[in-house]
Design a protein around this motif. Structure first.
Motif, PDB file in Angstrom:
ATOM      1  N   PHE A  32      49.684  50.065  53.037  1.00 44.15           N
ATOM      2  CA  PHE A  32      49.967  49.056  52.009  1.00 44.15           C
ATOM      3  C   PHE A  32      49.046  47.857  52.165  1.00 44.15           C
ATOM      4  O   PHE A  32      48.507  47.339  51.184  1.00 44.15           O
ATOM      5  CB  PHE A  32      51.431  48.627  52.104  1.00 44.15           C
ATOM      6  N   GLY A  33      48.846  47.407  53.387  1.00 36.89           N
ATOM      7  CA  GLY A  33      47.946  46.285  53.619  1.00 36.89           C
ATOM      8  C   GLY A  33      46.522  46.597  53.214  1.00 36.89           C
ATOM      9  O   GLY A  33      45.824  45.756  52.623  1.00 36.89           O
ATOM     10  N   GLU A  34      46.056  47.821  53.504  1.00 37.44           N
ATOM     11  CA  GLU A  34      44.702  48.202  53.119  1.00 37.44           C
ATOM     12  C   GLU A  34      44.577  48.356  51.612  1.00 37.44           C
ATOM     13  O   GLU A  34      43.531  48.042  51.030  1.00 37.44           O
ATOM     14  CB  GLU A  34      44.316  49.510  53.822  1.00 37.44           C
ATOM     15  N   ILE A  35      45.630  48.847  50.936  1.00 39.93           N
ATOM     16  CA  ILE A  35      45.596  48.975  49.476  1.00 39.93           C
ATOM     17  C   ILE A  35      45.419  47.612  48.824  1.00 39.93           C
ATOM     18  O   ILE A  35      44.604  47.434  47.910  1.00 39.93           O
ATOM     19  CB  ILE A  35      46.873  49.675  48.977  1.00 39.93           C
ATOM     20  N   ILE A  36      46.184  46.631  49.299  1.00 38.77           N
ATOM     21  CA  ILE A  36      46.071  45.285  48.738  1.00 38.77           C
ATOM     22  C   ILE A  36      44.661  44.734  48.941  1.00 38.77           C
ATOM     23  O   ILE A  36      44.057  44.140  48.033  1.00 38.77           O
ATOM     24  CB  ILE A  36      47.113  44.352  49.380  1.00 38.77           C
ATOM     25  N   ARG A  37      44.099  44.940  50.130  1.00 41.79           N
ATOM     26  CA  ARG A  37      42.752  44.430  50.403  1.00 41.79           C
ATOM     27  C   ARG A  37      41.717  45.103  49.510  1.00 41.79           C
ATOM     28  O   ARG A  37      40.807  44.437  48.980  1.00 41.79           O
ATOM     29  CB  ARG A  37      42.405  44.642  51.875  1.00 41.79           C
ATOM     30  N   LEU A  38      41.830  46.418  49.324  1.00 40.60           N
ATOM     31  CA  LEU A  38      40.877  47.128  48.471  1.00 40.60           C
ATOM     32  C   LEU A  38      41.018  46.727  47.009  1.00 40.60           C
ATOM     33  O   LEU A  38      40.027  46.675  46.272  1.00 40.60           O
ATOM     34  CB  LEU A  38      41.076  48.641  48.632  1.00 40.60           C
ATOM     35  N   VAL A  39      42.241  46.452  46.575  1.00 47.96           N
ATOM     36  CA  VAL A  39      42.441  45.968  45.201  1.00 47.96           C
ATOM     37  C   VAL A  39      41.751  44.615  45.023  1.00 47.96           C
ATOM     38  O   VAL A  39      41.099  44.360  43.998  1.00 47.96           O
ATOM     39  CB  VAL A  39      43.948  45.868  44.881  1.00 47.96           C
ATOM     40  N   LEU A  40      41.880  43.752  46.002  1.00 45.23           N
ATOM     41  CA  LEU A  40      41.228  42.442  45.914  1.00 45.23           C
ATOM     42  C   LEU A  40      39.709  42.577  45.867  1.00 45.23           C
ATOM     43  O   LEU A  40      39.029  41.768  45.221  1.00 45.23           O
ATOM     44  CB  LEU A  40      41.629  41.584  47.116  1.00 45.23           C
ATOM     45  N   ILE A  41      39.166  43.586  46.534  1.00 42.29           N
ATOM     46  CA  ILE A  41      37.714  43.777  46.544  1.00 42.29           C
ATOM     47  C   ILE A  41      37.223  44.368  45.229  1.00 42.29           C
ATOM     48  O   ILE A  41      36.189  43.947  44.680  1.00 42.29           O
ATOM     49  CB  ILE A  41      37.299  44.679  47.728  1.00 42.29           C
ATOM     50  N   ASN A  42      37.957  45.328  44.673  1.00 41.76           N
ATOM     51  CA  ASN A  42      37.462  46.096  43.529  1.00 41.76           C
ATOM     52  C   ASN A  42      37.902  45.565  42.170  1.00 41.76           C
ATOM     53  O   ASN A  42      37.276  45.886  41.159  1.00 41.76           O
ATOM     54  CB  ASN A  42      37.911  47.560  43.664  1.00 41.76           C
ATOM     55  N   TRP A  43      38.960  44.778  42.102  1.00 41.81           N
ATOM     56  CA  TRP A  43      39.412  44.242  40.811  1.00 41.81           C
ATOM     57  C   TRP A  43      38.630  42.952  40.529  1.00 41.81           C
ATOM     58  O   TRP A  43      39.150  41.850  40.510  1.00 41.81           O
ATOM     59  CB  TRP A  43      40.902  43.988  40.868  1.00 41.81           C
ATOM     60  N   THR A  44      37.350  43.119  40.291  1.00 41.73           N
ATOM     61  CA  THR A  44      36.442  41.980  40.207  1.00 41.73           C
ATOM     62  C   THR A  44      36.711  41.103  38.986  1.00 41.73           C
ATOM     63  O   THR A  44      36.387  39.900  39.010  1.00 41.73           O
ATOM     64  CB  THR A  44      34.995  42.474  40.173  1.00 41.73           C
ATOM     65  N   GLU A  45      37.266  41.658  37.914  1.00 43.60           N
ATOM     66  CA  GLU A  45      37.529  40.854  36.721  1.00 43.60           C
ATOM     67  C   GLU A  45      38.535  39.739  36.990  1.00 43.60           C
ATOM     68  O   GLU A  45      38.504  38.689  36.342  1.00 43.60           O
ATOM     69  CB  GLU A  45      38.054  41.741  35.580  1.00 43.60           C
ATOM     70  N   VAL A  46      39.424  39.974  37.938  1.00 44.20           N
ATOM     71  CA  VAL A  46      40.464  38.985  38.241  1.00 44.20           C
ATOM     72  C   VAL A  46      40.175  38.257  39.548  1.00 44.20           C
ATOM     73  O   VAL A  46      40.217  37.020  39.609  1.00 44.20           O
ATOM     74  CB  VAL A  46      41.848  39.665  38.310  1.00 44.20           C
ATOM     75  N   THR A  47      39.870  39.024  40.601  1.00 36.39           N
ATOM     76  CA  THR A  47      39.741  38.420  41.943  1.00 36.39           C
ATOM     77  C   THR A  47      38.302  38.068  42.306  1.00 36.39           C
ATOM     78  O   THR A  47      38.080  37.484  43.364  1.00 36.39           O
ATOM     79  CB  THR A  47      40.279  39.400  42.997  1.00 36.39           C
ATOM     80  N   ARG A  48      37.322  38.454  41.475  1.00 38.12           N
ATOM     81  CA  ARG A  48      35.891  38.219  41.733  1.00 38.12           C
ATOM     82  C   ARG A  48      35.382  38.961  42.960  1.00 38.12           C
ATOM     83  O   ARG A  48      34.328  38.627  43.505  1.00 38.12           O
ATOM     84  CB  ARG A  48      35.597  36.720  41.865  1.00 38.12           C
ATOM     85  N   GLY A  49      36.124  39.945  43.408  1.00 32.77           N
ATOM     86  CA  GLY A  49      35.675  40.831  44.472  1.00 32.77           C
ATOM     87  C   GLY A  49      35.337  40.106  45.763  1.00 32.77           C
ATOM     88  O   GLY A  49      36.053  39.196  46.192  1.00 32.77           O
ATOM     89  N   THR A  50      34.252  40.531  46.366  1.00 31.73           N
ATOM     90  CA  THR A  50      33.852  39.953  47.651  1.00 31.73           C
ATOM     91  C   THR A  50      33.348  38.519  47.527  1.00 31.73           C
ATOM     92  O   THR A  50      33.210  37.830  48.542  1.00 31.73           O
ATOM     93  CB  THR A  50      32.756  40.821  48.289  1.00 31.73           C
ATOM     94  N   PHE A  51      33.057  38.070  46.297  1.00 31.62           N
ATOM     95  CA  PHE A  51      32.609  36.687  46.130  1.00 31.62           C
ATOM     96  C   PHE A  51      33.753  35.705  46.345  1.00 31.62           C
ATOM     97  O   PHE A  51      33.515  34.536  46.666  1.00 31.62           O
ATOM     98  CB  PHE A  51      32.015  36.488  44.732  1.00 31.62           C
TER      99      PHE A  51
END
Length: 463
Positions: free
Chosen positions: A223-242
């Motif tokens: 679950f923790g890794e899923i949340i982190r990967l969502v934050l990285i890949n959902w760039t329209e909302v979270t801006r990814g790695t930026f």
């Protein structure tokens, strides 16, 4: 027939010989382990050629520390611990009055924290206090609050959660996104981020209702890794790695702001010199209040029926179910409550940093928070606070130990060895204090007299 005499002198001689022998063997083992990692160093010269540097002096220091440490442990530390254990066993059953420090430790610690910023300002000045208030104050208190939140899930309910950093991330990103897109204030977003994280705690709780032990740990880790990967890949909302930058600063209930260009700037209003230290001092008192609120809620919940249900679930889930306790709601409330405090801490982290990115919410953060709970003593608020202070504060202190460069060389960076020291500390505490720094367990419900539960009645790893 010859008689064999035995005396303390002969026993001491045998002990010294054994200590010398084991110290010698420890030195040999250290030599074999570190000769390639410490004694030899590979570098590149200007022609891009591999050069082998010999560091026999540094290797000798490592070997000497291992040999002398083992000698002192066998010759002095182990006999002292054995004598202390014997003396403690001799007074079992006798009422030993607590000292003044033990009775009032929490009050003294809270008073010291309240006085910490003004004392730091008076000693090193306003700008000089910034490092101590921020790195040693706010940083430690954030981890204390996170560990106290995880303590509800792991220490009280006995549910091993390896993905607690996910709720930390949910709180941080909830604050950052809602603050930027809707302009919500700091005081509104603190509880709102906690509520959103609690909802995610319930979402995590439902799939793992039938899981226990290692299986539960694997699912929470995923679950923790899923949340982190969502934050990285959902760039329209979270801006990814930026990441998300430019997060608005907190204000004192909208009356005073800490923005330099604001008309109601705090420093200007009171005629103080402009400094970012005032904002950090304000944040210090906010996180201190949030941490104390977390401790107060935890203590109150533990004394309520839901807290006793958590403890029953921790000891034996089958017996808990046979007593008529609804394990479904018990697990969900534990996950939701712990996640709520993690979300609040995450929102505060976003305010403090002014920037959030997925790199701040990796698995290592969950491991550190869980280690703080275990080392401090699961279920012990004071022990967890002490463990967080030692671990996080010790890591920060390594940055100040520049004098070690004179011993180990100018290229030596003390903070790079924090994980090595962290691992050694975990091994030492688990060997000498299996229940943690403050690992005494006292039941909330008792008959006539409150007595601590013996370690022989506690499953291994359950504090």
């Amino acid at each position: 027939m010859a008689t064999i005499s035995y005396s303390k002198e002969s026993a001491g001689g045998n002990l010294t010989a054994q200590a010398l022998r084991e110290g010698f063997y420890a030195g040999l083992i250290a030599l074999g382990l570190f000769v390639l990692f410490v004694g030899l160093q590979t570098t590149q010269n200007i022609r891009n050629e591999l050069v082998l540097n010999q560091r026999w002096g540094l290797l000798a220091i490592f070997v000497a520390v291992a040999a002398v440490g083992r000698f002192l442990g066998v010759a002095y530390v182990q006999p002292w611990l054995a004598a202390r254990k014997t003396a403690k066993a001799a007074v079992v059953g006798k009422a030993v009055p607590e000292g003044f420090l033990a009775r009032h430790f929490s009050k003294i610690a809270i008073l010291a924290l309240i006085l910490m910023p003004p004392v730091a300002v008076s000693l090193v000045g306003v700008q000089g206090s910034l490092k101590w208030v921020d790195n040693f104050g706010i940083q430690i208190l954030i981890y204390v609050m996170l560990a106290w939140g995880l303590n509800i899930v792991v220490g009280l309910a006995g549910l091993l959660d390896l993905g607690y950093v996910a709720f930390y991330a949910v709180g941080a990103y909830s604050y950052a996104l809602l603050s930027q897109h809707f302009g919500f204030s700091f005081w509104l977003l603190l509880p709102l981020a906690g509520i959103l994280a609690a909802c995610w705690g319930v979402i995590l709780g439902f799939p793992v209702l039938r899981l226990r032990g290692d299986y539960l740990a694997i699912v929470t880790l995923a679950f923790g890794e899923i949340i982190r990967l969502v934050l990285i890949n959902w760039t329209e909302v979270t801006r990814g790695t930026f990441g998300i930058s430019g997060i608005a600063k907190a204000s004192i209930f909208g009356i005073w702001s800490f923005d330099v260009s604001a008309a109601n700037n705090f420093a200007k209003a009171f005629g103080l010199p402009m400094s970012s230290a005032y904002y950090k001092i304000f944040l210090f008192y906010v996180i201190l209040a949030l941490a104390l609120l977390t401790a107060f809620v935890t203590i109150r919940l533990r004394r309520m029926p839901i807290g006793r249900a958590w403890e029953a679930l921790r000891e034996d889930e089958i017996a808990c179910r046979s007593l008529g306790i609804n394990t479904v709601t018990t697990k969900l409330t534990a996950f939701a409550t712990g996640a709520m405090f993690g979300g609040i801490a995450g929102s505060f982290f976003a305010v403090r940093q002014g920037f959030v990115s997925p790199e701040s919410f990796v698995f290592l953060e969950s491991a550190i928070i869980l280690a703080i709970v275990v080392l401090g003593g699961m279920g012990s608020l004071v022990g967890i606070a002490v463990a967080a202070t030692v671990m996080v504060g010790g890591t920060e202190l390594l940055r100040e130990m520049t004098f070690l460069k004179a011993i180990f060389g100018p290229d030596f960076t003390p903070e790079l060895y924090r994980m090595l020291i962290f691992g050694i500390a975990m091994v030492v505490v688990m060997v000498w204090k299996p229940r943690g720094f403050v690992g005494s367990r006292e039941p909330t419900a008792f008959l006539h007299e409150r007595k601590a539960v013996s370690g022989s009645f506690t499953k291994e790893g359950h504090g």
